[in-house]
Design a protein around this motif. Structure first.
Motif, PDB file in Angstrom:
ATOM      1  N   VAL A 183       0.011  17.882  -2.712  1.00 53.55           N
ATOM      2  CA  VAL A 183      -1.233  17.179  -2.428  1.00 53.55           C
ATOM      3  C   VAL A 183      -0.921  15.696  -2.278  1.00 53.55           C
ATOM      4  O   VAL A 183      -0.350  15.073  -3.180  1.00 53.55           O
ATOM      5  CB  VAL A 183      -2.267  17.398  -3.547  1.00 53.55           C
ATOM      6  N   ALA A 184      -1.288  15.138  -1.132  1.00 53.59           N
ATOM      7  CA  ALA A 184      -1.017  13.729  -0.845  1.00 53.59           C
ATOM      8  C   ALA A 184      -2.283  12.905  -1.010  1.00 53.59           C
ATOM      9  O   ALA A 184      -3.389  13.363  -0.681  1.00 53.59           O
ATOM     10  CB  ALA A 184      -0.467  13.569   0.570  1.00 53.59           C
ATOM     11  N   VAL A 185      -2.131  11.678  -1.502  1.00 53.29           N
ATOM     12  CA  VAL A 185      -3.242  10.748  -1.622  1.00 53.29           C
ATOM     13  C   VAL A 185      -2.750   9.366  -1.233  1.00 53.29           C
ATOM     14  O   VAL A 185      -1.659   8.946  -1.632  1.00 53.29           O
ATOM     15  CB  VAL A 185      -3.818  10.733  -3.060  1.00 53.29           C
ATOM     16  N   ALA A 186      -3.546   8.679  -0.412  1.00 50.76           N
ATOM     17  CA  ALA A 186      -3.188   7.344   0.052  1.00 50.76           C
ATOM     18  C   ALA A 186      -4.006   6.306  -0.690  1.00 50.76           C
ATOM     19  O   ALA A 186      -5.143   6.560  -1.103  1.00 50.76           O
ATOM     20  CB  ALA A 186      -3.414   7.221   1.559  1.00 50.76           C
ATOM     21  N   SER A 187      -3.443   5.135  -0.857  1.00 50.68           N
ATOM     22  CA  SER A 187      -4.177   4.045  -1.502  1.00 50.68           C
ATOM     23  C   SER A 187      -5.264   3.535  -0.582  1.00 50.68           C
ATOM     24  O   SER A 187      -5.285   3.819   0.629  1.00 50.68           O
ATOM     25  CB  SER A 187      -3.227   2.924  -1.877  1.00 50.68           C
ATOM     26  N   ASP A 188      -6.207   2.782  -1.149  1.00 52.14           N
ATOM     27  CA  ASP A 188      -7.336   2.272  -0.380  1.00 52.14           C
ATOM     28  C   ASP A 188      -6.876   1.415   0.802  1.00 52.14           C
ATOM     29  O   ASP A 188      -6.019   0.532   0.637  1.00 52.14           O
ATOM     30  CB  ASP A 188      -8.255   1.445  -1.288  1.00 52.14           C
ATOM     31  N   GLU A 189      -7.462   1.674   1.972  1.00 52.14           N
ATOM     32  CA  GLU A 189      -7.206   0.874   3.168  1.00 52.14           C
ATOM     33  C   GLU A 189      -5.708   0.737   3.451  1.00 52.14           C
ATOM     34  O   GLU A 189      -5.230  -0.312   3.909  1.00 52.14           O
ATOM     35  CB  GLU A 189      -7.864  -0.506   3.038  1.00 52.14           C
ATOM     36  N   SER A 190      -4.962   1.801   3.214  1.00 46.55           N
ATOM     37  CA  SER A 190      -3.516   1.741   3.359  1.00 46.55           C
ATOM     38  C   SER A 190      -3.053   1.871   4.819  1.00 46.55           C
ATOM     39  O   SER A 190      -1.970   1.414   5.165  1.00 46.55           O
ATOM     40  CB  SER A 190      -2.863   2.850   2.541  1.00 46.55           C
ATOM     41  N   GLY A 191      -3.867   2.551   5.628  1.00 48.92           N
ATOM     42  CA  GLY A 191      -3.433   2.818   6.995  1.00 48.92           C
ATOM     43  C   GLY A 191      -2.655   4.116   7.124  1.00 48.92           C
ATOM     44  O   GLY A 191      -2.382   4.560   8.247  1.00 48.92           O
ATOM     45  N   SER A 200       0.884  -1.174   0.000  1.00 46.59           N
ATOM     46  CA  SER A 200       0.000   0.000   0.000  1.00 46.59           C
ATOM     47  C   SER A 200       0.915   1.215   0.000  1.00 46.59           C
ATOM     48  O   SER A 200       2.140   1.085   0.109  1.00 46.59           O
ATOM     49  CB  SER A 200      -0.902   0.007   1.237  1.00 46.59           C
ATOM     50  N   GLY A 201       0.340   2.402  -0.122  1.00 47.66           N
ATOM     51  CA  GLY A 201       1.245   3.536  -0.176  1.00 47.66           C
ATOM     52  C   GLY A 201       0.571   4.884  -0.171  1.00 47.66           C
ATOM     53  O   GLY A 201      -0.656   5.001  -0.096  1.00 47.66           O
ATOM     54  N   VAL A 202       1.401   5.914  -0.245  1.00 45.01           N
ATOM     55  CA  VAL A 202       0.937   7.287  -0.315  1.00 45.01           C
ATOM     56  C   VAL A 202       1.783   8.017  -1.352  1.00 45.01           C
ATOM     57  O   VAL A 202       3.001   7.829  -1.439  1.00 45.01           O
ATOM     58  CB  VAL A 202       1.022   7.987   1.067  1.00 45.01           C
ATOM     59  N   LEU A 203       1.112   8.826  -2.170  1.00 46.72           N
ATOM     60  CA  LEU A 203       1.762   9.594  -3.224  1.00 46.72           C
ATOM     61  C   LEU A 203       1.619  11.082  -2.925  1.00 46.72           C
ATOM     62  O   LEU A 203       0.571  11.522  -2.451  1.00 46.72           O
ATOM     63  CB  LEU A 203       1.130   9.285  -4.582  1.00 46.72           C
TER      64      LEU A 203
END
Length: 355
Positions: free
Chosen positions: A343-351, A334-337
């Motif tokens: 602007v940050a966006v995290a993947s689904d159910e990434s924590g 999982s991850g965050v971009l």
């Protein structure tokens, strides 16, 4: 990509460096000055600290290898921590492209002849070829033909003609591994393990810790972090992601982690400006120049640091939308971009919790 600084290794035993004490660990790559951390006290005090350490007190080491600052903290014996430091030196002397006589150096200077390498070297090269194929060449360990021309520490940009002359020699399909023998079918090709070595090394150090009976530790190899077991407070480790557009130690996201790796690739790690143009160290194997992307960083949480190291680079090269699609469909990580507008966006159910 690596520097040999074996003489500058220092050791300390103190709890304050542990992630449990500081709450979060920023994942920014540290190119460092070539001087490893010192305790600020005389050698007699250091020796006394080491002698009084117990398994209830974390052993720590801060060294400069792999062209980065490496920090290790673990509830383990002093002897095991010393072994981890020695293991880092072992990998530096085998994986470095610039250390004469290393496995990679020997392969790159063999003029197309097969070279017998250490088992670990054969393993990491074989793994790199898998990532190269899976990414369609976005990840390519033969980038060395081009990366050897750039000097991001001294701020040296190669001539355009030199880059164009080197590009035909960037092709991972020209690397053959048979047992422990590695061959470059293109004598002008060069291997550079900088995009995967620290992930492999982190996983190996974790193996050593587990084999030695250690169940709580944190490792930071520049932008590669692995946390073993629970923190020293008994809670999950809280790992922070560096804000690539902010000041040092500004955190843009955090994630709780246990027995997991968190790896970040970003523009802020190493760069220089020349004639008004900013050049950063992540090169595009297709062009030989810093990759053109809308991302400022890509972070991956995974079980293996090897996956995180390779795929954080691959995601960075893919760009935001394609990278987010991959994060949401691949159950290995999982991850965050973070994009260039911060602007940050995290993947689904990434924590990941965004700041």
């Amino acid at each position: 990509m690596y520097l040999s600084r074996q003489a500058n290794i220092t050791r300390r035993t103190f709890a304050g460096l542990g992630l449990g004490a500081i709450g979060a660990l920023a994942l920014g790559g540290c190119s460092g000055s070539g001087v490893s951390e010192t305790s600020g006290s005389d050698s007699g005090t250091q020796a006394s600290d080491a002698a009084t350490a117990t398994p209830d007190s974390p052993q720590t080491a801060t060294i400069f290898v792999f062209d980065t600052v490496v920090q290790m903290s673990a509830l383990c014996s002093e002897e095991l921590m010393d072994s981890l430091v020695e293991r880092c030196t072992y990998f530096e002397n085998h994986f470095s492209r610039t250390v004469e006589g290393s496995d990679v150096w020997n392969v790159n200077h063999a003029k197309g002849k097969p070279v017998e390498v250490a088992t670990e070297t054969a393993e990491v090269i074989s793994a790199a070829l898998v990532y190269s194929e899976a990414s369609g060449g976005l990840f390519d360990i033969t980038i060395g033909a081009v990366s050897s021309l750039w000097d991001f520490d001294e701020g040296v940009k190669p001539e355009d003609d030199a880059i164009q002359a080197a590009l035909p020699h960037v092709d991972w399909r020209g690397v053959e591994v048979e047992g422990n023998a590695v061959t470059l079918t293109d004598p002008e090709a060069m291997i550079d393990l900088g995009g995967i070595a620290k992930g492999y090394i982190a996983d190996d150090l974790v193996r050593m810790l587990r084999d030695g009976g250690c169940s709580q530790a944190s490792l930071s190899l520049g932008g590669n972090v692995y946390v073993l077991g629970q923190s020293y407070d008994g809670d999950p480790w809280n790992v922070g992601v560096q804000d690539p557009n902010g000041a040092d130690n500004d955190v843009i996201a955090t994630v709780e982690a246990t027995d997991a790796s968190v790896v970040t690739s970003g523009l802020y790690e190493r760069d220089f400006e020349q004639d008004g143009v900013l050049y950063y160290h992540i090169l595009d194997p297709k062009t030989g120049y810093p990759v053109e992307t809308d991302l400022a960083s890509a972070s991956i949480k995974s079980e293996r640091s090897l996956d995180g190291d390779a795929y954080s680079t691959i995601l960075f090269l893919m760009g935001r939308d394609a990278a987010l699609d991959l994060l949401n469909t691949d159950d290995r990580f999982s991850g965050v971009l973070v994009d260039k507008d911060d602007v940050a966006v995290a993947s689904d159910e990434s924590g990941f919790v965004l700041a």
